[in-house]
Design a protein around this motif. Structure first.
Motif, short mmCIF file in Angstrom:
data_model
loop_
_atom_site.label_atom_id
_atom_site.label_comp_id
_atom_site.label_asym_id
_atom_site.label_seq_id
_atom_site.Cartn_x
_atom_site.Cartn_y
_atom_site.Cartn_z
N SER A 164 23.98 -34.37 88.33
CA SER A 164 23.93 -34.63 86.88
C SER A 164 25.31 -34.78 86.25
CB SER A 164 23.12 -33.53 86.18
OG SER A 164 23.66 -32.26 86.47
N GLY A 165 26.37 -34.53 87.02
CA GLY A 165 27.71 -34.82 86.51
C GLY A 165 27.98 -36.31 86.45
N TYR A 166 27.14 -37.09 87.14
CA TYR A 166 27.41 -38.53 87.30
C TYR A 166 26.26 -39.44 86.87
CZ TYR A 166 30.64 -36.12 90.40
OH TYR A 166 31.58 -35.25 90.92
N ARG A 167 25.09 -38.89 86.71
CA ARG A 167 23.91 -39.68 86.34
C ARG A 167 23.07 -38.84 85.37
NH1 ARG A 167 26.62 -42.64 88.85
NH2 ARG A 167 26.09 -44.00 90.62
N PRO A 168 22.28 -39.47 84.49
CA PRO A 168 21.37 -38.68 83.65
C PRO A 168 20.51 -37.77 84.51
CG PRO A 168 21.44 -40.97 82.91
CD PRO A 168 22.19 -40.92 84.21
N GLU A 169 20.42 -36.52 84.11
CA GLU A 169 19.76 -35.48 84.92
C GLU A 169 18.29 -35.77 85.16
OE1 GLU A 169 20.55 -32.36 82.03
OE2 GLU A 169 18.41 -32.21 81.56
N HIS A 170 17.81 -35.21 86.27
CA HIS A 170 16.39 -35.33 86.63
C HIS A 170 15.87 -36.77 86.53
CE1 HIS A 170 15.96 -31.13 87.28
NE2 HIS A 170 16.16 -30.78 86.04
N THR A 171 16.63 -37.66 87.19
CA THR A 171 16.17 -39.03 87.41
C THR A 171 16.31 -39.30 88.90
OG1 THR A 171 18.40 -39.94 87.11
CG2 THR A 171 16.98 -39.85 85.14
N PHE A 172 15.66 -40.34 89.38
CA PHE A 172 15.85 -40.66 90.79
C PHE A 172 17.27 -41.15 91.05
CE2 PHE A 172 11.22 -40.39 91.38
CZ PHE A 172 11.26 -39.54 92.48
N GLY A 173 17.94 -41.68 90.02
CA GLY A 173 19.35 -42.02 90.20
C GLY A 173 20.17 -40.77 90.50
N SER A 174 19.86 -39.69 89.80
CA SER A 174 20.59 -38.43 89.96
C SER A 174 20.23 -37.76 91.29
CB SER A 174 20.25 -37.51 88.78
OG SER A 174 21.04 -36.35 88.80
N TYR A 175 18.94 -37.71 91.63
CA TYR A 175 18.52 -37.07 92.89
C TYR A 175 19.08 -37.84 94.10
CZ TYR A 175 14.95 -34.63 90.05
OH TYR A 175 14.28 -33.87 89.12
N GLN A 176 19.00 -39.18 94.01
CA GLN A 176 19.45 -39.98 95.16
C GLN A 176 20.95 -39.82 95.38
OE1 GLN A 176 17.16 -42.01 97.04
NE2 GLN A 176 18.88 -41.85 98.45
N LEU A 177 21.70 -39.82 94.28
CA LEU A 177 23.15 -39.68 94.43
C LEU A 177 23.51 -38.32 95.02
CD1 LEU A 177 25.95 -40.91 94.03
CD2 LEU A 177 25.96 -39.97 91.71
N ALA A 178 22.82 -37.27 94.57
CA ALA A 178 23.10 -35.94 95.11
C ALA A 178 22.84 -35.91 96.62
CB ALA A 178 22.22 -34.89 94.42
N LEU A 179 21.72 -36.51 97.01
CA LEU A 179 21.39 -36.53 98.44
C LEU A 179 22.42 -37.36 99.21
CD1 LEU A 179 19.19 -35.54 100.42
CD2 LEU A 179 18.03 -37.73 100.04
N ASP A 180 22.77 -38.52 98.67
CA ASP A 180 23.75 -39.39 99.34
C ASP A 180 25.12 -38.72 99.42
OD1 ASP A 180 21.74 -41.24 99.60
OD2 ASP A 180 22.44 -42.56 97.98
N MET A 181 25.44 -37.90 98.44
CA MET A 181 26.72 -37.17 98.47
C MET A 181 26.73 -36.07 99.53
SD MET A 181 27.69 -36.66 94.47
CE MET A 181 28.77 -37.85 93.65
N GLY A 182 25.52 -35.68 99.97
CA GLY A 182 25.44 -34.65 101.00
C GLY A 182 25.00 -33.29 100.49
#
Ligand code: G3P
Ligand code: CA
Length: 383
Positions: A60-78
């Motif tokens: 959520s530091g980089y994408r609007p929180e609790h969206t698939f954009g935010s979840y996917q980025l967190a997962l991709d970041m590791g």
């Protein structure tokens, strides 16, 4: 779901940084605690690293929180674990929002067809005016688009306003299955019930709905890749009767009192719950605590980083893991002595904060910036 372990993960079965020997925790999970080394991370048969990083509301530091954009980025970041906060719709579906008031995190105010739904409510003793998930069917909620909660602080995130909708928890479970198959490993979730007493009074109890979905997707077992969390201990107790996956009681600052305690006339505060007796009580139905960061390292009277409390040692002695929340890179969220320059929205020395927190022996933490957290965690994973 593929149970393959991630390379480089610890292989000890452990819960907490214990040297005290094996034990079996109370509560439904009945998880074994390893003797010796004390590399925890919780209930994962070594599948999770120590210390672990939870992507707070995604990344959520980089994408609007609790969206698939935010979840996917967190997962991709590791990120090792991805967090969801859950609230219900009018027709009983669980959706991912930090609170039921969706005024700040969706474009609901721009929908004239919903203007009449604006209302004032008291939620957990706080009077709020806005739009609330429990007044919308899922079909109605799905017509809204998510937006950045704190655009003044995270202007760059506004680039993504309107890009994603509000996810249901079932969509998250399906996403986790897909991502798990793609990556050849299980995707860990940290799932919070929000305002459980409030919703139960409305006939929208969260725990049974959550348990049903977890069972449907095979995530109800003691070795399932979920942590369940709540600020209300009674919600965790209820979940403990329904599913076996590990559970974490969230704790506010020392003076705070869980809302369900207030409603039940239980006078105990967080300060009471982090004493050995309080921790032993929590350990009778949960496997971890998620305290406010200041419970781990209090701030001095002038807002600087103070000295660590004894809570890590005491919680581990009670066989509880610790997943404190929430580290954010921006100056405004950091202890004053770790801030850089005068812009509250600029990044401060969060790496120093992560380092100080990991050095206390916590089992993991929540961060809006999982990439930064992982960089700091890597140093501790080596040692
Ligand atoms: O659940 C951990 C942390 O997210 C608790 O705070 O208010 O962000 O849900 P909150
Ligand atoms: Ca949360």
């Amino acid at each position: 779901m593929d149970k393959a372990q991630r390379p480089g993960r610890r292989t000890v079965l452990s819960v907490a940084a214990l040297g005290a020997g094996a034990a079996v925790l109370g509560g439904g999970a009945g998880t074994a605690v390893a003797a010796g080394r004390g590399h925890g991370g919780g209930h994962s048969n070594g599948e999770l690293p120590f210390p672990l990083v939870v992507g707070h509301r995604g990344a959520s530091g980089y994408r609007p929180e609790h969206t698939f954009g935010s979840y996917q980025l967190a997962l991709d970041m590791g990120a090792d674990v991805i967090e969801q906060d859950l609230v219900p719709t009018k027709d009983g579906h669980l959706v991912c929002r930090h609170e039921n008031d969706i005024t700040a995190t969706t474009d609901v105010a721009d929908h004239p067809e919903f203007a009449g739904r604006k209302t004032t409510k008291t939620v957990d003793g706080v009077k709020l005016t806005g739009w609330f998930t429990e007044d919308f069917t899922l079909a109605e909620l799905k017509t809204l688009r998510a937006k950045e909660r704190i655009p003044q602080t995270r202007q760059h995130n506004t680039l993504y306003n309107g890009r994603w909708d509000v996810p249901t928890f079932e969509e998250v479970l399906q996403w986790a299955e897909r991502e798990g198959r793609k990556r050849g490993r299980r995707i860990w979730l940290h799932i919070e019930t929000k305002h459980p007493t409030y919703f139960r009074k409305l006939g929208l109890g969260l725990e049974e709905r959550l348990a049903k979905l977890l069972r449907q997707y095979g995530r109800h077992k003691k070795n399932s890749p979920n942590f369940l969390q709540s600020f209300e201990p009674s919600s965790i107790q209820r979940l403990d009767k329904l599913v076996d996956c590990p559970k974490v009681v969230l704790l506010g600052t020392l003076k705070d009192q869980p809302w369900d305690f207030k409603e039940a006339g239980d006078k105990r505060t967080v300060a009471d719950l982090v004493k050995p007796e309080g921790l032993r009580w929590i350990a009778s139905f949960a496997q971890g605590i998620g305290p406010d960061l200041t419970v781990i390292i209090p701030r001095t009277s002038d807002g600087k980083l103070g000295k660590p409390s004894s809570v890590v040692k005491d919680a581990h002695a009670a066989h509880l893991v610790l997943h404190p929340y929430t580290v954010r890179n921006e100056n405004t969220f950091l202890p004053v002595d770790l801030r850089k320059g005068s812009d509250p929205n600029a990044y401060g020395d969060s790496l120093a904060y992560f380092k100080a927190l990991f050095a206390t022996g916590i089992d993991g933490l929540f961060s809006d910036n999982p990439d930064t957290a992982l960089l700091a965690a890597a140093e501790f994973r080596k040692s």
